[in-house]
Scaffold this motif. Structure first.
Motif, PDB file in Angstrom:
ATOM      1  N   MET A   1      19.750   2.722  11.177  1.00  0.00           N
ATOM      2  CA  MET A   1      18.509   3.233  10.623  1.00  0.00           C
ATOM      3  C   MET A   1      18.291   2.708   9.201  1.00  0.00           C
ATOM      4  N   THR A   2      19.385   2.574   8.468  1.00  0.00           N
ATOM      5  CA  THR A   2      19.265   2.102   7.092  1.00  0.00           C
ATOM      6  C   THR A   2      18.633   0.716   7.049  1.00  0.00           C
ATOM      7  N   TYR A   3      19.086  -0.152   7.952  1.00  0.00           N
ATOM      8  CA  TYR A   3      18.511  -1.494   7.974  1.00  0.00           C
ATOM      9  C   TYR A   3      17.043  -1.474   8.368  1.00  0.00           C
ATOM     10  N   LEU A   4      16.730  -0.652   9.381  1.00  0.00           N
ATOM     11  CA  LEU A   4      15.330  -0.557   9.803  1.00  0.00           C
ATOM     12  C   LEU A   4      14.444  -0.079   8.656  1.00  0.00           C
ATOM     13  N   MET A   5      14.905   0.969   7.974  1.00  0.00           N
ATOM     14  CA  MET A   5      14.100   1.551   6.902  1.00  0.00           C
ATOM     15  C   MET A   5      13.990   0.603   5.715  1.00  0.00           C
ATOM     16  N   ARG A   6      15.066  -0.124   5.474  1.00  0.00           N
ATOM     17  CA  ARG A   6      15.020  -1.089   4.379  1.00  0.00           C
ATOM     18  C   ARG A   6      13.893  -2.087   4.645  1.00  0.00           C
ATOM     19  N   ALA A   7      13.848  -2.590   5.883  1.00  0.00           N
ATOM     20  CA  ALA A   7      12.815  -3.572   6.225  1.00  0.00           C
ATOM     21  C   ALA A   7      11.417  -2.963   6.094  1.00  0.00           C
ATOM     22  N   GLU A   8      11.261  -1.732   6.596  1.00  0.00           N
ATOM     23  CA  GLU A   8       9.944  -1.093   6.529  1.00  0.00           C
ATOM     24  C   GLU A   8       9.487  -0.908   5.090  1.00  0.00           C
ATOM     25  N   PHE A   9      10.370  -0.342   4.281  1.00  0.00           N
ATOM     26  CA  PHE A   9       9.984  -0.061   2.892  1.00  0.00           C
ATOM     27  C   PHE A   9       9.742  -1.362   2.136  1.00  0.00           C
ATOM     28  N   TYR A  10      10.537  -2.364   2.461  1.00  0.00           N
ATOM     29  CA  TYR A  10      10.364  -3.638   1.779  1.00  0.00           C
ATOM     30  C   TYR A  10       8.992  -4.219   2.088  1.00  0.00           C
ATOM     31  N   ARG A  11       8.600  -4.108   3.356  1.00  0.00           N
ATOM     32  CA  ARG A  11       7.302  -4.655   3.736  1.00  0.00           C
ATOM     33  C   ARG A  11       6.166  -3.845   3.122  1.00  0.00           C
ATOM     34  N   GLU A  12       6.289  -2.531   3.210  1.00  0.00           N
ATOM     35  CA  GLU A  12       5.177  -1.694   2.763  1.00  0.00           C
ATOM     36  C   GLU A  12       5.001  -1.721   1.243  1.00  0.00           C
ATOM     37  N   LYS A  13       6.114  -1.865   0.519  1.00  0.00           N
ATOM     38  CA  LYS A  13       5.993  -1.686  -0.936  1.00  0.00           C
ATOM     39  C   LYS A  13       5.143  -2.773  -1.589  1.00  0.00           C
ATOM     40  N   SER A  14       5.012  -3.917  -0.915  1.00  0.00           N
ATOM     41  CA  SER A  14       4.219  -4.965  -1.541  1.00  0.00           C
ATOM     42  C   SER A  14       2.743  -4.867  -1.153  1.00  0.00           C
ATOM     43  N   LYS A  15       2.406  -3.858  -0.339  1.00  0.00           N
ATOM     44  CA  LYS A  15       0.997  -3.712   0.022  1.00  0.00           C
ATOM     45  C   LYS A  15       0.222  -3.076  -1.127  1.00  0.00           C
ATOM     46  N   ASP A  16      -1.062  -3.367  -1.143  1.00  0.00           N
ATOM     47  CA  ASP A  16      -1.856  -2.964  -2.299  1.00  0.00           C
ATOM     48  C   ASP A  16      -2.038  -1.458  -2.428  1.00  0.00           C
ATOM     49  N   TYR A  17      -1.938  -0.714  -1.334  1.00  0.00           N
ATOM     50  CA  TYR A  17      -2.117   0.723  -1.504  1.00  0.00           C
ATOM     51  C   TYR A  17      -0.990   1.323  -2.344  1.00  0.00           C
ATOM     52  N   VAL A  18       0.179   0.680  -2.275  1.00  0.00           N
ATOM     53  CA  VAL A  18       1.281   1.120  -3.121  1.00  0.00           C
ATOM     54  C   VAL A  18       0.998   0.754  -4.576  1.00  0.00           C
ATOM     55  N   ALA A  19       0.512  -0.470  -4.780  1.00  0.00           N
ATOM     56  CA  ALA A  19       0.138  -0.879  -6.143  1.00  0.00           C
ATOM     57  C   ALA A  19      -0.921   0.067  -6.697  1.00  0.00           C
ATOM     58  N   ALA A  20      -1.868   0.455  -5.830  1.00  0.00           N
ATOM     59  CA  ALA A  20      -2.928   1.360  -6.280  1.00  0.00           C
ATOM     60  C   ALA A  20      -2.335   2.696  -6.695  1.00  0.00           C
ATOM     61  N   ALA A  21      -1.422   3.221  -5.874  1.00  0.00           N
ATOM     62  CA  ALA A  21      -0.819   4.517  -6.193  1.00  0.00           C
ATOM     63  C   ALA A  21      -0.044   4.438  -7.504  1.00  0.00           C
ATOM     64  N   LEU A  22       0.697   3.334  -7.680  1.00  0.00           N
ATOM     65  CA  LEU A  22       1.468   3.189  -8.916  1.00  0.00           C
ATOM     66  C   LEU A  22       0.545   3.025 -10.110  1.00  0.00           C
ATOM     67  N   SER A  23      -0.541   2.286  -9.907  1.00  0.00           N
ATOM     68  CA  SER A  23      -1.412   2.023 -11.048  1.00  0.00           C
ATOM     69  C   SER A  23      -2.167   3.278 -11.463  1.00  0.00           C
ATOM     70  N   MET A  24      -2.176   4.290 -10.607  1.00  0.00           N
ATOM     71  CA  MET A  24      -2.782   5.543 -11.062  1.00  0.00           C
ATOM     72  C   MET A  24      -1.711   6.505 -11.578  1.00  0.00           C
ATOM     73  N   GLY A  25      -0.468   6.044 -11.619  1.00  0.00           N
ATOM     74  CA  GLY A  25       0.564   6.828 -12.277  1.00  0.00           C
ATOM     75  C   GLY A  25       1.394   7.687 -11.346  1.00  0.00           C
ATOM     76  N   GLN A  26       1.374   7.381 -10.062  1.00  0.00           N
ATOM     77  CA  GLN A  26       2.188   8.145  -9.124  1.00  0.00           C
ATOM     78  C   GLN A  26       3.672   7.802  -9.345  1.00  0.00           C
ATOM     79  N   THR A  27       4.557   8.789  -9.193  1.00  0.00           N
ATOM     80  CA  THR A  27       5.981   8.527  -9.404  1.00  0.00           C
ATOM     81  C   THR A  27       6.572   7.772  -8.215  1.00  0.00           C
ATOM     82  N   ASN A  28       7.711   7.109  -8.455  1.00  0.00           N
ATOM     83  CA  ASN A  28       8.360   6.370  -7.378  1.00  0.00           C
ATOM     84  C   ASN A  28       8.678   7.278  -6.203  1.00  0.00           C
ATOM     85  N   PHE A  29       9.139   8.484  -6.516  1.00  0.00           N
ATOM     86  CA  PHE A  29       9.509   9.422  -5.454  1.00  0.00           C
ATOM     87  C   PHE A  29       8.303   9.722  -4.564  1.00  0.00           C
ATOM     88  N   LYS A  30       7.188  10.039  -5.195  1.00  0.00           N
ATOM     89  CA  LYS A  30       5.972  10.346  -4.431  1.00  0.00           C
ATOM     90  C   LYS A  30       5.491   9.121  -3.654  1.00  0.00           C
TER      91      LYS A  30
END
Ligand SMILES: Nc1ncnc2c1ncn2[C@@H]1O[C@H](COP(=O)(O)OP(=O)(O)OP(=O)(O)O)[C@@H](O)[C@H]1O
Ligand code: SF4
Ligand SMILES: [Mg+2]
Lengths: 334, 350
Positions: free
Chosen positions: B224-253
């Motif tokens: 599961m760790t490997y699967l989740m690593r791949a998922e999070f790695y792929r998703e984190k570079s998507k712009d909705y994550v950048a948008a959330a971070l740019s509005m000040g959302q914490t890493n945890f959230k």
């Protein structure tokens, strides 16, 4: 520097180390942005153009301080000084946690309207997220503000309960605009906001953005591929080439009297039925764009520049104010 | 008009509706859920202690309160009351005392030491699936083993998922040194011959439910760790994550509010198959004798004694068919889940 300045970018550089080998040693550096200077005034629209890969997005992301997220080891030099009231905040040197409380002041509209909205959240949730983070509005007030914003961007407030996949590209981009405007920011970075949209709706979205700029008194850094879009709407134009800024000045000056050889070539490619420049010659640039991994010495443009001299290889040309408010990085056209 | 009134459905809800149309998987799911919930009430359904007992005007609840010596109810036996006998006696005597027994009045633990039980009793109306080599009721053991098997698989899977999301998610999301460090650990870890490690550990320490879970988690978290690593790695570079971070959302959230819901596809589609893996893991350990300590009812142990007494068909047939039908139902569920999540239906969004 006028007292109307919103942000002053000084000598900004963004370098991405490239690692390789067994021990992940640093083998090279991508100089995505290599020491650029420009500023944006309040309520001003600055257009930024340049070929693919020249570092426009990187500049935009540096200005909202989210580069470190995707590339933790990125090296950021220079400063990005925002003037928020009496406070001067340097986004280039602050850490993400220090920047947090200023985040509502600078927002971004993204290029891809499909990737920039979380598919698991409703439009209401998406737009109210910045409100939750930066205001003490009650849920009811937030819902009202979301409805009001949706109305402003030309969507129906009833659509707030829908999910992004139920919208077209243009509508999604409107949601993205509403989200960026939610906290009344001072600056919105618009990273090619219409280039993923159908040609027929690009103009609509741009016009909407212009109306909103007027109404919300916000500044835009409007990133685009080609000059023709930018010329209409910008107060100033910045031309980038391979991580450097080639030219920066008032839109009219840059557009009608471009000085830098690269800007001239870019402009000559704009297909406009402009009678004053009917008989201009199209300048076709030779060769490929070098990669920012391996930039030419001296002037980065020299490998393709039609008027290059041997001296151009020696030192990086100074970014100099050749006419009032008109900066050019080429000593040969002074 | 109806177009307008249609309620917006989240993607997950749509997938659930789709899943419901896939009858085989859906009914397997419903049946398994019902059986599993019922299995938590097994002490009330399959047990040799009376539910309610009235003796000389006083009420007793042996199922809840536990041990009562036979002498307490005037029964002349050593040790605990034998309720079935007592009930029969009271009925023939026509006394005022009465009791209500569970539907199936045999416990998985009572063997030939309890009078009336015989070894190798073939299936009959009293012992539905006969008795085993120590006189224990096979049906009763089968039921309790069902609960243990499913619980084991569920706890194991959820624990693995928890670790996988936490470590794998952080690896993918934060990258850098953290990622590198755990990648090396995983590489070393996955080259250890884990079955032997388990066998060695459980031959040294007496295994229990949670120890086995612990041991298996140590082995299984990697997947599961490997699967989740791949998922999070792929998703984190998507712009909705950048948008959330740019509005000040914490890493945890960002990780748990934005990315995790978008990483649910492998979590959910993999779940049934992880459960199959968990059930089989316990069966094989029990079969080899390194699993749950006796006399815990378990399919693996039943299979083992069944195969040693191959002529007593019921002792082999019972655990095999229980295992088979449980596994096949879980596989049906897995199949349906996968189909419900088929990206082709929502071409753009997956
Ligand atoms: N995280 C990163 N790691 C390494 N190199 C990067 C990273 N992000 C961007 N780059 C490099 O930096 C350079 C500039 O990229 P950037 O995305 O800013 O260009 P752009 O002008 O926005 O191009 P486009 O017009 O295609 O959007 C590119 O060569 C790119 O490969
Ligand atoms: S400095 Fe030299 S190479 Fe660069 S633009 Fe000017 S003339 Fe061309
Ligand atoms: Mg870009």
């Amino acid at each position: 520097m006028s007292k109307n300045t919103l942000v002053d970018v000084k000598n900004l550089s963004v370098h991405f180390p490239v690692h390789g080998g067994v021990f992940s040693k640093r083998v090279a550096t991508v100089k995505a942005v290599d020491g650029i200077n420009f500023s944006i005034d309040r309520k001003q629209i600055v257009g930024m153009v340049g070929e693919s890969g020249c570092g426009k997005t990187t500049v935009g992301r540096a200005m909202i301080n989210i580069l470190r997220h995707v590339a933790p080891d990125v090296e950021i030099g220079g400063s990005i000084e925002y003037h928020f009231g009496d406070e001067i905040v340097d986004f280039a040197s602050l850490s993400s946690s220090e920047v947090r409380k200023y985040r509502s002041r600078v927002q971004m509209i993204f290029q891809d309207p499909y990737a920039s909205l979380n598919p698991r959240m409703t439009v209401a949730q998406i737009i109210s997220e910045p409100l939750q983070l930066h205001t003490d509005m009650t849920n009811k007030e937030q819902a009202e503000r979301v409805g009001w914003l949706l109305d402003k961007v030309g969507l129906q407030p009833e659509q707030a309960r829908r999910y992004p996949h139920e919208f077209s590209g243009g509508q999604r981009q409107r949601v993205g605009i509403a989200r960026a405007l939610a906290t009344n920011p001072d600056l919105i970075i618009c990273d090619e906001p219409v280039s993923a949209l159908d040609v027929s709706i690009q103009a609509q979205v741009i016009n909407l953005m212009m109306d909103l700029q007027d109404e919300f008194d916000v500044s835009y850094l409007f990133i685009a591929h080609d000059l023709s879009v930018v010329e209409h709407i910008s107060d100033k134009i910045a031309v980038m080439y391979l991580g450097d800024m080639a030219e920066y000045g008032n839109a009219q000056d840059v557009y009608h009297q471009p000085r830098h050889p690269y800007s001239k070539a870019l402009l000559s490619a704009v297909p406009l039925p402009d009678p004053s420049r009917k008989n201009r010659k199209r300048i076709v640039l030779e060769g490929d764009v070098p990669t920012p991994l391996n930039k030419p010495s001296g002037c980065a443009f020299r490998t393709r520049c039609p008027i290059a001299q041997p001296a151009c290889a020696e030192s990086k040309p100074e970014f100099k104010e050749q006419a009032k408010d008109h900066f050019v990085a080429c000593p040969l056209v002074e | 008009m109806p177009e307008q009134q249609e309620i917006s459905l989240s993607i997950l809800k749509k997938r659930w509706l789709k899943f419901k149309t896939l009858k085989r998987g859906y009914y397997s799911f419903v049946l398994l859920v019902i059986l599993y919930i019922l299995s938590w009430f097994l002490p009330l359904l399959v047990n040799n202690r009376a539910l309610i007992l009235s003796y000389e005007g006083e009420m007793y609840f042996p199922v809840v309160s536990g041990y009562y010596a036979g002498s307490e109810f005037g029964q002349d036996v050593p040790g605990e009351t034998i309720y079935r006998q007592l009930q029969a006696t009271w009925e023939t005597e026509d006394s005022d005392n009465w009791m209500i027994m569970p539907v199936y009045p045999y416990s998985p633990y009572e063997d030939i030491t309890v009078t009336g039980n015989k070894m190798y009793d073939p299936p009959s109306s009293t012992h539905w699936l006969g008795t085993d080599n120590t006189g224990r009721d096979v049906f009763s053991r089968l039921c309790y083993a069902f609960n243990i098997s499913i619980s084991f698989a569920l706890v194991l899977t959820i624990l693995n998922y928890f670790i996988g999301v936490l470590i794998g998610g952080s690896m993918g999301y934060f990258g850098g040194k953290f990622d590198l460090f755990f990648q090396r650990i995983i590489e070393i870890w996955s080259s250890l011959p884990m079955l032997f490690v388990i066998i060695i550990i459980s031959s040294i320490i007496r295994p229990s439910f949670f120890l086995l879970i612990f041991i298996y988690t140590i082995v299984n978290w990697i997947g599961m760790t490997y699967l989740m690593r791949a998922e999070f790695y792929r998703e984190k570079s998507k712009d909705y994550v950048a948008a959330a971070l740019s509005m000040g959302q914490t890493n945890f959230k960002v990780m748990f509010k934005h990315i995790l819901p978008n990483a649910m596809v492998p979590i959910i589609t993999f779940f049934p198959f992880a459960v199959v893996g968990g059930i089989s893991a316990l069966v094989s350990l029990d079969y080899l004798g390194f699993g749950m300590p006796p006399p815990t009812p378990s399919w693996g142990q039943m299979l083992d004694v069944g195969l040693q007494n191959i002529t007593k068909a019921w002792m082999v047939f019972a655990p095999i068919s229980a295992l088979f039908s449980t596994l096949i139902m879980v596989v049906f569920i897995g199949e349906a889940v996968r189909e419900a999540f088929d990206p082709k239906v929502y071409s753009r969004l997956r």
